[in-house]
Design an enzyme around this catalytic site. Structure first.
Site, PDB file in Angstrom:
ATOM      1  N   SER A  50       0.857  -1.187   0.000  1.00  0.00           N
ATOM      2  CA  SER A  50       0.000   0.000   0.000  1.00  0.00           C
ATOM      3  C   SER A  50       0.898   1.244   0.000  1.00  0.00           C
ATOM      4  CB  SER A  50      -0.876   0.007   1.251  1.00  0.00           C
ATOM      5  OG  SER A  50      -0.033   0.147   2.389  1.00  0.00           O
ATOM      6  N   ASP A  82      -0.850  -1.664  -4.077  1.00  0.00           N
ATOM      7  CA  ASP A  82      -2.221  -1.875  -3.585  1.00  0.00           C
ATOM      8  C   ASP A  82      -2.869  -0.519  -3.294  1.00  0.00           C
ATOM      9  OD1 ASP A  82      -4.409  -3.344  -2.590  1.00  0.00           O
ATOM     10  OD2 ASP A  82      -3.587  -3.386  -0.546  1.00  0.00           O
TER      11      ASP A  82
HETATM   12  P1  13P Z   1      -8.296  -7.440   4.623  1.00  0.00           P
HETATM   13  O1  13P Z   1      -8.359  -6.242   5.505  1.00  0.00           O
HETATM   14  O2  13P Z   1      -9.584  -8.212   4.666  1.00  0.00           O
HETATM   15  O3  13P Z   1      -7.126  -8.296   4.884  1.00  0.00           O
HETATM   16  O4  13P Z   1      -8.150  -6.923   3.104  1.00  0.00           O
HETATM   17  C1  13P Z   1      -6.904  -6.514   2.608  1.00  0.00           C
HETATM   18  C2  13P Z   1      -7.008  -5.839   1.297  1.00  0.00           C
HETATM   19  O5  13P Z   1      -8.016  -5.828   0.628  1.00  0.00           O
HETATM   20  C3  13P Z   1      -5.799  -5.159   0.815  1.00  0.00           C
HETATM   21  O6  13P Z   1      -6.037  -4.468  -0.354  1.00  0.00           O
HETATM   22  O1  G3H Z   2      -6.449  -2.408   1.960  1.00  0.00           O
HETATM   23  C1  G3H Z   2      -5.595  -1.924   2.663  1.00  0.00           C
HETATM   24  C2  G3H Z   2      -4.470  -2.723   3.160  1.00  0.00           C
HETATM   25  O2  G3H Z   2      -4.882  -3.527   4.252  1.00  0.00           O
HETATM   26  C3  G3H Z   2      -3.292  -1.874   3.482  1.00  0.00           C
HETATM   27  O3  G3H Z   2      -3.473  -1.141   4.639  1.00  0.00           O
HETATM   28  O4  G3H Z   2      -2.745   1.223   4.201  1.00  0.00           O
HETATM   29  O5  G3H Z   2      -2.633   0.249   6.510  1.00  0.00           O
HETATM   30  O6  G3H Z   2      -1.033  -0.492   4.736  1.00  0.00           O
HETATM   31  P1  G3H Z   2      -2.408   0.035   5.048  1.00  0.00           P
HETATM   32 ZN    ZN Z   3      -7.972  -3.607  -0.488  1.00  0.00          ZN
END
Ligand code: 13P
Ligand code: G3H
Ligand code: ZN
Length: 315
Positions: A50, A82
């Site tokens: 992310s 992500d």
């Molecule tokens: P969860 O919070 O269910 O693990 O989903 C993670 C996700 O979608 C990351 O993009």
């Molecule tokens: O969908 C989000 C992921 O769980 C990443 O979360 O932004 O805290 O790294 P984060």
């Molecule tokens: Zn996600």
């Protein structure tokens, strides 16, 4: 051995009725735990970062760890951004060797999401990188929520076809009832499989055969792991996730990528809490982080075997 894109992974997953696990990474123990789990099951995987993971560890460090472990294990890995918030972040990842990016424009209005996604697709494709986008807004579904209000945020099947046609995006994340985090359902878990089937058939009718769908917010939030956290001082109350059988069902349909982050966080936390409680005199981070890494590996092996069905997808 080098990073690959997810294109071939998804083609094989669609035909084989399984899904590729997309695991969020942000430190060495997670990267090693995920890679060791994938290696043990001979499974291809996606490692995803992310924007906050990029801020935490830095893209070069994350890429370096992933590449080092590809050399060590020979696992097929796509490195993915992500929930990319903008073209600028996408560019940072592409310039740093990522092979896949997500642009998440789901919070923009439809036309803006189309325009911004198209801009990302044009840029990424010119650099040999594949793109995931999102349509519909993920939200928790609660028993007492008015059905229409809940469905208002679900992905519209006709819009999905229009979106894929206009943007040329390689995979689409949809909203059918999953949500991010550890608190997904207050009552019974429900996913809108009819909507998933309709999106797939409409895409197929429009010429998008075997089009890969992505499921975000797909952690199962194992009650045994929550219990372990709480036994050793945690205070995680009312957590719930997506039942394993529902994820299996989705993987047998058009869902080719299943995202999991929360389950990794919970497994590591449980391992570290237990380790601290059992060895209060210990202070070598390799002790408790080693336990956390083993928990991640065990989790990934379980996911590959029981949730994703991607065992031996590297053959
Ligand atoms: P969860 O919070 O269910 O693990 O989903 C993670 C996700 O979608 C990351 O993009
Ligand atoms: O969908 C989000 C992921 O769980 C990443 O979360 O932004 O805290 O790294 P984060
Ligand atoms: Zn996600």
């Amino acid at each position: 051995m080098a990073l690959v894109t997810s294109k071939e992974m998804f083609e094989k997953a669609y035909k084989g009725k399984y899904a590729i696990g997309a695991f969020n990474i942000n430190n060495m123990e997670i990267v090693q735990g995920v890679m060791r789990g994938a290696k043990a099951k001979n499974s291809a995987i996606i490692m995803q970062c992310s924007k906050s993971a990029l801020n935490y560890a830095g893209p070069k460090c994350l890429l370096g760890m992933v590449e080092a472990l590809i050399d060590e294990t020979g696992v097929d890995v796509a490195l993915h951004l992500d929930h990319g918030p903008d073209l600028e972040t996408v560019k940072v990842c592409v310039e740093n060797g990522f092979t896949s990016v997500m642009f998440d424009g789901s919070h923009f209005d439809y036309e803006e999401n189309v325009a911004k996604t198209k801009e990302v697709v044009d840029y990424a494709h010119a650099h040999g990188v594949v793109v995931e986008a999102e349509l519909g807004k993920l939200a928790g579904v609660e028993d007492d929520v008015n059905v229409d209000a809940a469905h208002a945020t679900y992905t519209d099947p006709d819009q999905a076809v229009d979106f894929v046609s206009k943007t040329g995006v390689d995979s689409l994340a949809i909203a059918i009832g999953t949500s991010h985090g550890a608190y997904k359902f207050k009552g019974e878990a429900k996913l809108d499989f009819d909507r998933l089937a309709l999106i797939t058939s409409k895409l197929e009718d429009a010429g998008f055969k075997n089009y890969p769908i992505v499921l975000h917010g797909a952690s199962s939030v194992d009650p045994a792991v929550i219990e372990l956290c709480n036994k050793y001082g945690g205070q995680i109350k009312g957590a719930s996730g997506i039942p394993v059988e529902m994820l299996r069902k989705a993987a047998g349909m058009a869902v080719c990528k299943i995202n999991m982050d929360t389950d990794i966080r919970l497994a590591m936390t449980a391992g570290i809490r237990k380790s601290f409680a059992e060895k209060p005199d210990a202070f070598d981070p390799r002790g408790y982080l080693g336990v956390a890494r083993d928990m991640v590996q065990e989790l990934v092996e379980y996911k590959i075997e029981k949730v994703l069905g991607s065992v031996d997808s590297m053959k």
